[in-house]
Design a protein around this motif. Structure first.
Motif, PDB file in Angstrom:
ATOM      1  N   LEU A 166     -20.148  12.947 -22.683  1.00 44.14           N
ATOM      2  CA  LEU A 166     -19.425  14.045 -22.037  1.00 44.14           C
ATOM      3  C   LEU A 166     -18.966  15.015 -23.120  1.00 44.14           C
ATOM      4  O   LEU A 166     -18.264  14.625 -24.063  1.00 44.14           O
ATOM      5  CB  LEU A 166     -18.222  13.515 -21.265  1.00 44.14           C
ATOM      6  CG  LEU A 166     -17.312  14.566 -20.609  1.00 44.14           C
ATOM      7  CD1 LEU A 166     -18.064  15.320 -19.515  1.00 44.14           C
ATOM      8  CD2 LEU A 166     -16.055  13.912 -20.040  1.00 44.14           C
ATOM      9  N   PHE A 167     -19.369  16.291 -22.987  1.00 47.94           N
ATOM     10  CA  PHE A 167     -18.994  17.319 -23.944  1.00 47.94           C
ATOM     11  C   PHE A 167     -18.076  18.334 -23.285  1.00 47.94           C
ATOM     12  O   PHE A 167     -18.420  18.923 -22.258  1.00 47.94           O
ATOM     13  CB  PHE A 167     -20.240  18.033 -24.496  1.00 47.94           C
ATOM     14  CG  PHE A 167     -21.121  17.169 -25.350  1.00 47.94           C
ATOM     15  CD1 PHE A 167     -20.853  17.007 -26.700  1.00 47.94           C
ATOM     16  CD2 PHE A 167     -22.216  16.516 -24.805  1.00 47.94           C
ATOM     17  CE1 PHE A 167     -21.667  16.212 -27.496  1.00 47.94           C
ATOM     18  CE2 PHE A 167     -23.033  15.723 -25.592  1.00 47.94           C
ATOM     19  CZ  PHE A 167     -22.758  15.572 -26.936  1.00 47.94           C
ATOM     20  N   HIS A 168     -16.903  18.551 -23.905  1.00 52.39           N
ATOM     21  CA  HIS A 168     -15.952  19.531 -23.385  1.00 52.39           C
ATOM     22  C   HIS A 168     -16.195  20.888 -24.040  1.00 52.39           C
ATOM     23  O   HIS A 168     -16.363  20.992 -25.257  1.00 52.39           O
ATOM     24  CB  HIS A 168     -14.515  19.089 -23.672  1.00 52.39           C
ATOM     25  CG  HIS A 168     -13.490  20.084 -23.244  1.00 52.39           C
ATOM     26  ND1 HIS A 168     -12.817  20.909 -24.121  1.00 52.39           N
ATOM     27  CD2 HIS A 168     -13.036  20.403 -21.999  1.00 52.39           C
ATOM     28  CE1 HIS A 168     -11.985  21.689 -23.451  1.00 52.39           C
ATOM     29  NE2 HIS A 168     -12.101  21.401 -22.166  1.00 52.39           N
ATOM     30  N   ASN A 169     -16.224  21.920 -23.220  1.00 54.70           N
ATOM     31  CA  ASN A 169     -16.388  23.292 -23.700  1.00 54.70           C
ATOM     32  C   ASN A 169     -15.041  23.798 -24.194  1.00 54.70           C
ATOM     33  O   ASN A 169     -14.084  23.900 -23.424  1.00 54.70           O
ATOM     34  CB  ASN A 169     -16.924  24.171 -22.567  1.00 54.70           C
ATOM     35  CG  ASN A 169     -17.344  25.549 -23.030  1.00 54.70           C
ATOM     36  OD1 ASN A 169     -16.826  26.083 -24.007  1.00 54.70           O
ATOM     37  ND2 ASN A 169     -18.286  26.147 -22.308  1.00 54.70           N
ATOM     38  N   ASN A 170     -14.959  24.119 -25.489  1.00 57.54           N
ATOM     39  CA  ASN A 170     -13.694  24.553 -26.084  1.00 57.54           C
ATOM     40  C   ASN A 170     -13.346  25.999 -25.767  1.00 57.54           C
ATOM     41  O   ASN A 170     -12.239  26.445 -26.091  1.00 57.54           O
ATOM     42  CB  ASN A 170     -13.736  24.364 -27.603  1.00 57.54           C
ATOM     43  CG  ASN A 170     -13.895  22.906 -27.986  1.00 57.54           C
ATOM     44  OD1 ASN A 170     -13.300  22.020 -27.375  1.00 57.54           O
ATOM     45  ND2 ASN A 170     -14.706  22.651 -29.006  1.00 57.54           N
ATOM     46  N   PHE A 175     -18.515  22.944 -28.503  1.00 56.42           N
ATOM     47  CA  PHE A 175     -18.258  21.790 -27.648  1.00 56.42           C
ATOM     48  C   PHE A 175     -17.756  20.633 -28.506  1.00 56.42           C
ATOM     49  O   PHE A 175     -18.046  20.564 -29.704  1.00 56.42           O
ATOM     50  CB  PHE A 175     -19.522  21.347 -26.912  1.00 56.42           C
ATOM     51  CG  PHE A 175     -20.029  22.328 -25.883  1.00 56.42           C
ATOM     52  CD1 PHE A 175     -19.769  22.134 -24.530  1.00 56.42           C
ATOM     53  CD2 PHE A 175     -20.774  23.434 -26.267  1.00 56.42           C
ATOM     54  CE1 PHE A 175     -20.233  23.026 -23.577  1.00 56.42           C
ATOM     55  CE2 PHE A 175     -21.253  24.335 -25.317  1.00 56.42           C
ATOM     56  CZ  PHE A 175     -20.975  24.130 -23.974  1.00 56.42           C
ATOM     57  N   VAL A 176     -17.047  19.704 -27.873  1.00 56.96           N
ATOM     58  CA  VAL A 176     -16.620  18.504 -28.563  1.00 56.96           C
ATOM     59  C   VAL A 176     -16.924  17.298 -27.683  1.00 56.96           C
ATOM     60  O   VAL A 176     -16.752  17.352 -26.463  1.00 56.96           O
ATOM     61  CB  VAL A 176     -15.111  18.554 -28.916  1.00 56.96           C
ATOM     62  CG1 VAL A 176     -14.254  18.671 -27.673  1.00 56.96           C
ATOM     63  CG2 VAL A 176     -14.701  17.335 -29.741  1.00 56.96           C
ATOM     64  N   ASP A 177     -17.413  16.226 -28.298  1.00 55.10           N
ATOM     65  CA  ASP A 177     -17.743  14.996 -27.578  1.00 55.10           C
ATOM     66  C   ASP A 177     -16.445  14.277 -27.217  1.00 55.10           C
ATOM     67  O   ASP A 177     -15.720  13.800 -28.093  1.00 55.10           O
ATOM     68  CB  ASP A 177     -18.622  14.108 -28.450  1.00 55.10           C
ATOM     69  CG  ASP A 177     -19.217  12.920 -27.691  1.00 55.10           C
ATOM     70  OD1 ASP A 177     -18.643  12.543 -26.648  1.00 55.10           O
ATOM     71  OD2 ASP A 177     -20.239  12.378 -28.145  1.00 55.10           O
ATOM     72  N   VAL A 178     -16.158  14.213 -25.911  1.00 52.25           N
ATOM     73  CA  VAL A 178     -14.905  13.586 -25.454  1.00 52.25           C
ATOM     74  C   VAL A 178     -15.195  12.315 -24.655  1.00 52.25           C
ATOM     75  O   VAL A 178     -14.372  11.888 -23.861  1.00 52.25           O
ATOM     76  CB  VAL A 178     -14.073  14.574 -24.605  1.00 52.25           C
ATOM     77  CG1 VAL A 178     -13.607  15.749 -25.438  1.00 52.25           C
ATOM     78  CG2 VAL A 178     -14.872  15.047 -23.380  1.00 52.25           C
ATOM     79  N   THR A 179     -16.356  11.715 -24.872  1.00 54.35           N
ATOM     80  CA  THR A 179     -16.734  10.526 -24.117  1.00 54.35           C
ATOM     81  C   THR A 179     -15.696   9.415 -24.252  1.00 54.35           C
ATOM     82  O   THR A 179     -15.286   8.811 -23.252  1.00 54.35           O
ATOM     83  CB  THR A 179     -18.105  10.001 -24.584  1.00 54.35           C
ATOM     84  OG1 THR A 179     -19.034  11.081 -24.657  1.00 54.35           O
ATOM     85  CG2 THR A 179     -18.634   8.949 -23.629  1.00 54.35           C
ATOM     86  N   LYS A 180     -15.265   9.159 -25.469  1.00 52.69           N
ATOM     87  CA  LYS A 180     -14.287   8.085 -25.693  1.00 52.69           C
ATOM     88  C   LYS A 180     -12.919   8.405 -25.114  1.00 52.69           C
ATOM     89  O   LYS A 180     -12.368   7.607 -24.342  1.00 52.69           O
ATOM     90  CB  LYS A 180     -14.195   7.771 -27.182  1.00 52.69           C
ATOM     91  CG  LYS A 180     -15.400   7.020 -27.723  1.00 52.69           C
ATOM     92  CD  LYS A 180     -15.213   6.652 -29.189  1.00 52.69           C
ATOM     93  CE  LYS A 180     -16.407   5.855 -29.717  1.00 52.69           C
ATOM     94  NZ  LYS A 180     -16.251   5.497 -31.162  1.00 52.69           N
ATOM     95  N   PRO A 181     -12.299   9.545 -25.473  1.00 58.81           N
ATOM     96  CA  PRO A 181     -10.976   9.838 -24.914  1.00 58.81           C
ATOM     97  C   PRO A 181     -10.972  10.001 -23.403  1.00 58.81           C
ATOM     98  O   PRO A 181      -9.943   9.793 -22.756  1.00 58.81           O
ATOM     99  CB  PRO A 181     -10.558  11.131 -25.617  1.00 58.81           C
ATOM    100  CG  PRO A 181     -11.811  11.716 -26.162  1.00 58.81           C
ATOM    101  CD  PRO A 181     -12.696  10.561 -26.472  1.00 58.81           C
TER     102      PRO A 181
END
Length: 388
Positions: A166-170, A175-181
């Motif tokens: 899952l990548f969050h659009n900043n 983008f940042v990978d937010v799979t773990k959080p």
């Protein structure tokens, strides 16, 4: 125009003699004139529609890496997903192409990742994958675009063999990978398609992920067509696995609601997902295209759970009672439910985001020397529709 003209002539008082012959000739002449007109105009318009390959001219340089190295592993048979996404909200759609990677210990294509091409608004695109923070190695298969945190910028979920991401659009072009959080780290699956859908209508997009079969490098099976050489196994050789439903808790967090929602089905071998309002009650329902397993139609019960209705709706099996090789699913708005099962050699996976009520469905199936499924067209109508 033609129907109006014919209505006008037939509604006139019944003529006699020369008037009758004149009007009869007039009707024939009118019909002939319109037929000639249509025969001249329609082909001309059709001939004006043409396509030409502008990939290189547009600056798109992409080669799909399926990881194949001669052992004929099942994931090699999968094509990559793609998506249009205006990630920077400049009004021009950008292009994202999903990619695979080499299998561990069998490097041959070198490092490969998905590609994000920025639309330059002049007919060309620029590869900004690394700059955008998306150069993450994975065996990617599909993509779903959706704004899961309602900040106005579309985010990305990449389905993969192994760990999906899952990548969050900043909102600043990265983008940042937010799979773990986000709480999505852990499941190692053969994930194919995904769809964003607010299934509980709480204003936050949830995520449905389709999974194919239970396959790993260690559990790969040996199949052969001639008794001497290995071939790709059909999905019937492997055990199925359930799809996964991620419920959006807000604040960037998700929980696995698969079992709670009644969607756990370990026999499914899913490749496609479509969102539609099957019974037109304002709540999104799910259609899952399964390969050599019955297709599923999950009716939203409005309480966070679903009820499976595939067989009752007539899409579970073929008319012969055989499960087809479902490859993908798509849905669009129509006056009543019209389900068509079409046959194709391969079909791209479908990704949908709930935004309107839809009530027609297209399922694509695979035919060929390995996966065999009879070509069929099946139509079903909701009770609110008139029979043809």
């Amino acid at each position: 125009m033609l129907s109006s003209l014919m209505q006008f002539t037939t509604d006139m008082a019944r003529p006699r003699g020369k008037h009758r012959r004149f009007l009869s000739f007039f009707r024939r002449a009118s019909v002939s004139t319109w037929l000639i007109f249509l025969s001249l105009v329609l082909p001309t318009q059709a001939q004006q529609v043409h396509f030409r390959d502008i990939t290189a001219q547009a600056g798109i340089q992409f080669t799909h890496n399926n990881g194949a190295f001669g052992k004929k592993w099942l994931p090699e048979t999968m094509g990559p997903g793609c998506a249009f996404i205006d990630y920077d909200k400049d009004g021009y759609p950008d292009i994202l192409l999903v990619n695979g990677t080499d299998f561990s210990g069998h490097s041959h294509a070198g490092p490969t990742t998905l590609k994000l091409y920025h639309n330059n608004a002049n007919g060309t695109f620029t590869d900004i994958t690394r700059k955008a923070g998306l150069a993450v190695p994975m065996f990617g298969l599909g993509v779903a675009v959706g704004d899961f945190d309602n900040d106005g910028f579309d985010d990305l979920f990449i389905t993969a063999l192994g760990q999906s991401h899952l990548f969050h659009n900043n909102g600043n072009g990265t983008f940042v990978d937010v799979t773990k959080p986000a709480g999505m780290w852990g499941p190692s699956e053969f994930s194919t398609s995904a769809a964003w859908v607010d299934y509980d209508l709480d204003g936050k997009l949830d995520l449905v992920v389709a999974n194919y079969v239970q396959w790993t490098e260690q559990t790969d099976l040996y199949c052969t067509l001639d008794g001497a050489h290995k071939s790709y196994c059909t999905p019937e050789s492997y055990k199925g696995t359930s799809l996964r439903l991620w419920h959006n808790l807000g604040a960037g967090k998700f929980e696995d609601a698969t079992q709670k929602a009644g969607l756990g089905d370990p026999t499914s071998k899913s490749l496609g997902i479509a969102i539609l309002d099957y019974n037109e009650d304002g709540w999104p329902d799910l259609v899952i295209a399964n390969d050599t397993q019955p297709n599923k139609l999950y009716l939203n019960k409005k309480d966070g759970t679903f009820e499976e209705r595939g067989v009752a709706a007539g899409i579970g099996f073929s008319e012969d009672g055989i499960a087809r090789a479902g490859m993908g699913a798509d849905a669009k708005a129509t006056a009543c439910l019209s389900t068509r099962l079409l046959s194709q050699r391969w079909a791209g996976r479908a990704w949908s985001r709930w935004g309107l009520r839809v009530s027609s469905l297209i399922l694509t199936m695979m035919v060929g020397p390995i996966f065999l499924s009879p070509t069929a067209i099946l139509k079903i109508r909701s009770s609110a529709c008139r029979s043809e």
